[in-house]
Design an enzyme around this catalytic site. Structure first.
Site, PDB file in Angstrom:
ATOM      1  N   LEU A  21      44.914  28.704  39.228  1.00 11.25           N
ATOM      2  CA  LEU A  21      43.782  29.457  38.699  1.00 11.25           C
ATOM      3  C   LEU A  21      42.571  29.118  39.561  1.00 11.25           C
ATOM      4  CD1 LEU A  21      44.043  28.972  34.801  1.00 11.25           C
ATOM      5  CD2 LEU A  21      44.757  30.958  36.149  1.00 11.25           C
ATOM      6  N   ASP A  22      41.722  30.121  39.827  1.00 13.54           N
ATOM      7  CA  ASP A  22      40.493  29.854  40.566  1.00 13.54           C
ATOM      8  C   ASP A  22      39.676  28.784  39.846  1.00 13.54           C
ATOM      9  OD1 ASP A  22      41.184  31.859  42.328  1.00 13.54           O
ATOM     10  OD2 ASP A  22      39.982  33.389  41.317  1.00 13.54           O
ATOM     11  N   ARG A  23      38.866  28.068  40.604  1.00 18.18           N
ATOM     12  CA  ARG A  23      38.045  27.002  40.029  1.00 18.18           C
ATOM     13  C   ARG A  23      37.273  27.472  38.796  1.00 18.18           C
ATOM     14  NH1 ARG A  23      34.581  22.571  41.980  1.00 18.18           N
ATOM     15  NH2 ARG A  23      35.057  23.013  44.164  1.00 18.18           N
ATOM     16  N   ARG A  58      39.704  40.060  39.928  1.00 18.42           N
ATOM     17  CA  ARG A  58      38.315  40.114  40.398  1.00 18.42           C
ATOM     18  C   ARG A  58      38.097  41.305  41.327  1.00 18.42           C
ATOM     19  NH1 ARG A  58      37.284  33.991  42.337  1.00 18.42           N
ATOM     20  NH2 ARG A  58      35.189  34.821  42.731  1.00 18.42           N
TER      21      ARG A  58
END
Length: 320
Positions: free
Chosen positions: A153-155, A254
């Site tokens: 998962l992205d930060r 996104r």
């Protein structure tokens, strides 16, 4: 502590009827008689202790199943296994920062990651990551233990993610990811009112020289990405979407939200101008998959972050 009968003289290794060994006063040991989970088993055997006390004993690494330290409340137990409670030795569990363990067994660890925590370092950064913390966690049992990355998962994305506890299981999961994962559902807070209450976005994703993903609408020009969405709640300024991934590409949601003109709140990289919740408005809410070795379906669902609902509460308050 469960009551035990007096040990008979001349038999220092004798067991009491409840399978608790009496020759070692700081250790209690029980044999599992029927399938159950670890926490209810301990609460039954340690009926004189409160639930929080039993949880603390677990968290401190004082419980072993077949001579391996286990800290997960929902560890499955099978008949014939031995559960040991140690009172004389406490193994300090490192404090987990920015994550919660939802499930752990001999093959996998499932966590809920907070926004702001890296899944794994992306270079030489010497900062806290989910990977490093979980590596320390599994090494309490055995210094040779390791964990392996399955997906990321992205930060700034929060939610459910999974790690493997062996390279073999990692490969099983990654090689059959599309068939193994039954559901990956996110919630996304996006800018503006999305006119279509539900829809599907399809494109081919590519990465620029600046490491930014973008959509190409030419067939086979990049990695095919498909995202399904439907509205949960909306007003004139924001829409809360349920987003289901058919494919799992880097930054897929996104990019696709930017493509339809409704970037995710807080996502400056992909066109957002809003800082309404002081974080990225993306949360991995549901992960459901077939267990890589047991084949059973596991499903983990987390709450929608409260901050995602604040823009709608504010509007409701202002309209009164």
């Amino acid at each position: 502590m469960a009551k035990s009968a007096p040990a008979k003289k001349g038999r220092p290794g004798a067991k009491t009827p409840n399978d608790s060994r009496t020759n070692r006063p700081n250790i209690s040991q029980y044999t599992v008689k029927e399938p159950t989970e670890l926490l209810p088993f301990l609460l039954n055997k340690q009926s004189n202790l409160g639930r929080n006390t039993v949880k603390a004993i677990l968290a401190r690494g004082q419980v072993l199943v077949n001579d391996r330290v286990v800290t997960a409340y929902n560890c499955p137990l099978e008949p014939g296994q031995t559960v040991t409670i140690r009172k004389d030795k406490v193994v300090e569990e490192p404090q987990l920062i920015g994550l919660t363990i939802l499930h752990e067994d001999e093959d996998i660890i499932v966590i809920q990651k907070n926004a702001g925590l890296l899944s794994i370092s992306s270079g030489q950064e010497n900062e806290t990551t989910a990977y490093r913390q979980l590596m320390a966690h599994v090494r309490i049992q055995d210094p040779g233990n390791r964990i392996f990355v399955v997906h990321r998962l992205d930060r700034d994305t929060s939610g459910v993610m999974m790690f493997a506890k062996s390279e073999r299981v990692q490969q099983l999961l990654q090689n059959s990811w599309q068939d193994t994962v039954e559901e990956r559902t996110y919630v996304a807070l996006v800018e503006g009112k999305v006119k279509k209450t539900e829809g599907t976005i399809s494109s081919w994703l590519k990465e620029s020289s600046t490491l930014k993903m973008y959509s190409s609408h030419y067939p086979n020009d990049g990695q095919h990405a498909v995202t399904h969405y439907k509205t949960i709640q909306s007003n004139s300024s924001f829409t809360l979407l349920e987003v289901r991934l058919e494919t799992g590409r880097k930054n897929q949601i996104r990019v696709h939200m930017q493509d339809i003109g409704h970037p995710i709140v807080g996502d400056k990289k992909y066109g957002s101008r809003s800082k309404a919740i002081n974080r990225l408005g993306l949360h991995a809410r549901v992960l459901a998959f077939k267990h890589p070795t047991k084949g059973e379906l596991l499903r983990f669902e987390t709450d929608i972050p409260k901050s995602f609902l604040n823009p709608f509460r504010q509007t409701s308050t202002e309209s009164k």
